[in-house]
Design a protein around this motif. Structure first.
Motif, short mmCIF file in Angstrom:
data_model
loop_
_atom_site.label_atom_id
_atom_site.label_comp_id
_atom_site.label_asym_id
_atom_site.label_seq_id
_atom_site.Cartn_x
_atom_site.Cartn_y
_atom_site.Cartn_z
N UNK A 176 38.15 44.43 47.72
CA UNK A 176 37.36 44.73 46.52
C UNK A 176 37.58 43.63 45.50
N UNK A 177 36.67 43.49 44.57
CA UNK A 177 36.76 42.38 43.62
C UNK A 177 36.60 42.90 42.19
N UNK A 178 37.33 42.25 41.28
CA UNK A 178 37.23 42.53 39.86
C UNK A 178 36.96 41.22 39.14
N UNK A 179 35.92 41.20 38.28
CA UNK A 179 35.57 39.99 37.52
C UNK A 179 36.06 40.10 36.08
N UNK A 180 36.60 38.98 35.57
CA UNK A 180 36.93 38.88 34.15
C UNK A 180 38.09 39.73 33.70
N UNK A 181 39.00 40.04 34.60
CA UNK A 181 40.13 40.90 34.25
C UNK A 181 41.01 40.20 33.21
N UNK A 182 41.23 40.87 32.07
CA UNK A 182 42.09 40.32 31.03
C UNK A 182 41.48 39.17 30.26
N UNK A 183 40.15 38.91 30.40
CA UNK A 183 39.50 37.79 29.72
C UNK A 183 38.71 38.29 28.52
N UNK A 184 38.57 37.39 27.54
CA UNK A 184 37.65 37.63 26.44
C UNK A 184 36.25 37.23 26.86
N UNK A 185 35.24 37.79 26.19
CA UNK A 185 33.85 37.47 26.49
C UNK A 185 33.56 36.02 26.10
N UNK A 186 33.09 35.18 27.05
CA UNK A 186 32.73 33.80 26.69
C UNK A 186 31.57 33.78 25.69
N UNK A 187 31.63 32.83 24.76
CA UNK A 187 30.60 32.73 23.73
C UNK A 187 30.07 31.30 23.67
N UNK A 188 28.77 31.17 23.37
CA UNK A 188 28.15 29.86 23.25
C UNK A 188 27.00 29.91 22.27
N UNK A 189 26.67 28.76 21.70
CA UNK A 189 25.59 28.68 20.71
C UNK A 189 24.64 27.56 21.09
N UNK A 193 26.17 23.00 25.23
CA UNK A 193 26.39 23.44 26.61
C UNK A 193 27.55 24.43 26.62
N UNK A 194 27.40 25.50 27.35
CA UNK A 194 28.40 26.56 27.39
C UNK A 194 29.25 26.40 28.66
N UNK A 195 30.52 26.04 28.48
CA UNK A 195 31.45 25.90 29.59
C UNK A 195 32.36 27.14 29.62
N UNK A 196 32.41 27.81 30.73
CA UNK A 196 33.27 28.99 30.83
C UNK A 196 33.71 29.18 32.27
N UNK A 197 34.83 29.90 32.41
CA UNK A 197 35.39 30.20 33.73
C UNK A 197 35.60 31.71 33.84
N UNK A 198 35.21 32.26 34.99
CA UNK A 198 35.37 33.68 35.25
C UNK A 198 36.49 33.87 36.27
N UNK A 199 37.45 34.73 35.92
CA UNK A 199 38.51 35.06 36.86
C UNK A 199 38.04 36.18 37.79
N UNK A 200 38.25 35.99 39.08
CA UNK A 200 37.88 37.01 40.07
C UNK A 200 39.11 37.34 40.91
N UNK A 201 39.48 38.62 40.93
CA UNK A 201 40.67 39.06 41.66
C UNK A 201 40.28 39.95 42.83
N UNK A 202 40.94 39.73 43.96
CA UNK A 202 40.81 40.62 45.10
C UNK A 202 41.76 41.78 44.89
N UNK A 203 41.23 42.94 44.50
CA UNK A 203 42.08 44.10 44.23
C UNK A 203 42.18 45.03 45.44
N UNK A 204 41.85 44.50 46.62
CA UNK A 204 41.96 45.29 47.84
C UNK A 204 43.32 45.14 48.48
N UNK A 205 43.45 45.70 49.67
CA UNK A 205 44.71 45.67 50.40
C UNK A 205 44.77 44.54 51.42
N UNK A 206 43.62 43.93 51.74
CA UNK A 206 43.57 42.89 52.77
C UNK A 206 42.95 41.63 52.19
N UNK A 207 43.19 40.53 52.88
CA UNK A 207 42.59 39.28 52.45
C UNK A 207 41.09 39.28 52.73
N UNK A 208 40.37 38.55 51.90
CA UNK A 208 38.92 38.37 52.09
C UNK A 208 38.68 36.98 52.63
#
Length: 606
Positions: A176-189, A193-208
């Protein structure tokens, strides 16, 4: 492992636990711990699971210490020794879960204030070899400064799966996957150009494995606020371990017409749970905040609530004929679709606007009117429009844009205006001609050569690729020459030597075939031309050899009449004599052949 606490309250405790379980049938009891004295780990109900399936061990962390706990972490206690098989001796501790790298991973709970509790859920997978019954699991709690330091038990109830269980239950998935865990919402104006990185964690029991994260793009600015300036926004990973976090970096330009606000960016995550397993899919969203213009700036006659409208797009289109030649008429068939899931559109006005070249439209309608009306389009409905059009002559061969402007009403949005575009390819007919064909000399003897030169002019508007010229006649050695590519308005030159191999027995015509390829590499039909070239036998020193008396007499008479006709004097030189000899020799051969045919015919009659 020996238990620190054994069942001491006997039957009364078991009966109380049965009440908590809500009449869950009590079967072979593998391990059961009295949790009534727990002060930190509080279980209001017994978590239930099925063998071989995923489950969540749920409980509350209670703080009655009189001071706040910061950075609290909770995990299943790792003793380092477990009974892995189903043959444990009576009284031995049996660990009920599959052991992976994620089984004992601490879960960050944050701050637990004194006098309060926080609910915790730890995902695990139940061993498939367990017997039905109760099992105990030791939970460890720690915090910053070691203010919280406890190890207490939670009891779980494990049963066998039934035939009604769904094998594809979400809770049973290995990955299973979780996006943006522990991150603040990226902002741009805008226009930065809006540069941002999204953290994605495998919250399952097995490797993907073979993980591909696909950003879902959309042409609608109200759905997707970024310019689509890359061909591929996929992020790929060969493997993501359980509880491993990977980074998804993006650099996006903000659309000029995007409104200020929060936007959910959708992602489709594809992966395999094993190296050879089937591809699984999961959809997740991640929110970003964009600052540009406020919606009130362009609301016009609408108020803030008039924002729900239909979306009308080009479902497909075609032209008749399929290949449109510049300057010729064609029929455009447009299929316009209301792509909304539930919103209808009415009073729809479609207006066509052509791309311009030198301030003149490439496309015009035969009727003169470029607008069409459709009374209504229900959600998901398609309307087909047929328009007779003309294409402009003299334009370059390429695709030209045709914009369809839409004005329509929706139940909650009046006079909405949108536009969509299609690209229509226009073709040009290739054209070429040749200049004066120079043949030097135009009369040769067998074994000699003649030089052929002439230009090929590209008089059309498309490039002629790989131009080839071939020469063919009975009297010459077949030959071809490569001219190359010829751009519009330019000239390619032909310069080739033709070798004579046999005397001319006809009118001395040599066939010229000019071929070329189009932009797709297909060879086009040949353009054919002709040139005159006479080939004779070498002149003998004994003029009467191989000739009968009658032949020589006829030649002499023809030679005299030929000289008078063309006013050629013997004193004119060797060149004149060569021409005369060639012409008379050809005529002599034709007469001799005709007499032979008459003789053969006479033999057949007699």
């Amino acid at each position: 492992m020996k238990m620190n606490r054994i069942v001491t309250k006997g039957l009364a405790f078991v009966m109380a636990l049965a009440v908590i379980l809500g009449a869950v049938p009590v079967k072979a009891m593998a391990e059961l711990i009295d949790t009534s004295d727990n002060s930190v780990i509080i279980s209001k109900s017994v978590p239930q699971g099925k063998t071989g399936k995923r489950m969540n061990v749920t409980f509350s962390v209670r703080n009655d210490s009189g001071e706040d706990w910061e950075d609290v972490e909770v995990s299943i206690y790792n003793s380092g020794s477990y009974i892995a098989g189903p043959n444990a001796l009576e009284g031995e501790y049996i660990f009920p879960f599959e052991v992976t790298t994620a089984t004992f991973e601490p879960k960050h709970v944050g701050t637990v204030k004194t006098g309060s509790s926080k609910n915790v859920s730890l995902p695990v997978k139940v061993r498939a070899d367990l017997a039905e019954g109760y099992y105990s699991v030791q939970i460890e709690v720690s915090s910053k400064g070691n203010k919280a330091n406890a190890t207490e038990y939670v009891n779980v109830w494990i049963t066998k799966p039934t035939g009604n269980d769904d094998d594809d239950d979400e809770n049973d998935r290995e990955v299973g996957f979780v996006l943006g865990e522990g991150q603040n919402t990226p902002r741009g104006a805008y226009p930065a150009v809006m540069d941002f990185t999204i953290n994605m964690r495998n919250n399952g029991l097995s490797e993907a494995r073979d993980v591909s994260v696909v950003m879902v793009l959309d042409k609608d600015t109200n759905v997707f606020p970024f310019d689509i300036n890359e061909g591929n926004y996929d992020r790929n990973f060969e493997k993501i371990d359980p509880n491993e976090t990977v980074a998804l970096p993006y650099s996006m330009g903000i659309r000029s017409d995007a409104y200020t606000g929060y936007y959910p960016i959708k992602f489709e995550i594809r992966y395999r749970e094993t190296a050879t397993g089937q591809i699984m899919k999961e959809e997740e969203s991640f929110w970003v905040h964009v600052r540009n213009k406020e919606k009130d700036d362009t609301s016009g006659e609408f108020n803030e609530n008039d924002r729900t409208k239909a979306r009308i797009v080009v479902d497909s289109f075609e032209t008749i004929p399929e290949n449109i030649i510049a300057g010729e008429p064609f029929t455009l068939i447009l299929r316009m679709k209301n792509a909304s899931a539930s919103i209808a559109a009415s009073n729809i006005l479609f207006s066509l606007e052509s791309e311009k070249v030198d301030n003149s439209s490439v496309f015009t309608t035969e009727s003169g009117s470029s607008s069409m009306v459709v009374n209504s389009l229900a959600a998901g409905e398609v309307a087909e429009l047929s328009i007779d059009m003309l294409s402009r002559a003299g334009i370059d061969q390429r695709s030209y844009a045709l914009t369809i402007k839409e004005t329509y009403d929706s139940p909650e949005y009046k006079n909405a205006s949108e536009s969509v575009s299609i690209d229509i390819p226009i073709r040009q007919v290739a054209r070429l001609n040749t200049g004066t064909i120079e043949v030097m000399p135009d009369s040769v003897t067998v074994g000699s050569e003649s030089n052929i030169m002439f230009p090929i002019n590209n008089t059309g508007k498309v490039l002629l690729y790989n131009v080839m010229v071939a020469f063919e006649a009975d009297s010459i050695q077949p030959a071809d020459t490569y001219v190359g590519n010829i751009k519009p308005g330019e000239t390619g030159n032909v310069d080739v030597m033709l070798s004579a191999i046999a005397p001319t027995m006809d009118e001395g015509k040599v066939k010229i075939s000019i071929t070329y390829e189009d932009e797709n590499g297909d060879v086009q039909p040949a353009v054919e031309k002709e040139l005159s070239l006479y080939v004779t036998e070498p002149v003998s020193e004994e003029p009467g050899m191989d000739m009968e008396v009658g032949d020589f007499t006829d030649v002499s008479m023809e030679e005299e009449s030929f000289l008078k006709k063309y006013k050629i004097h013997i004193g004119g030189g060797a060149a004149a004599l060569a021409v005369v000899a060639a012409v008379l020799l050809v005529r002599m051969r034709k007469k001799k052949k005709a007499r032979q045919e008459e003789d053969d015919l006479g033999d057949e009659i007699s």
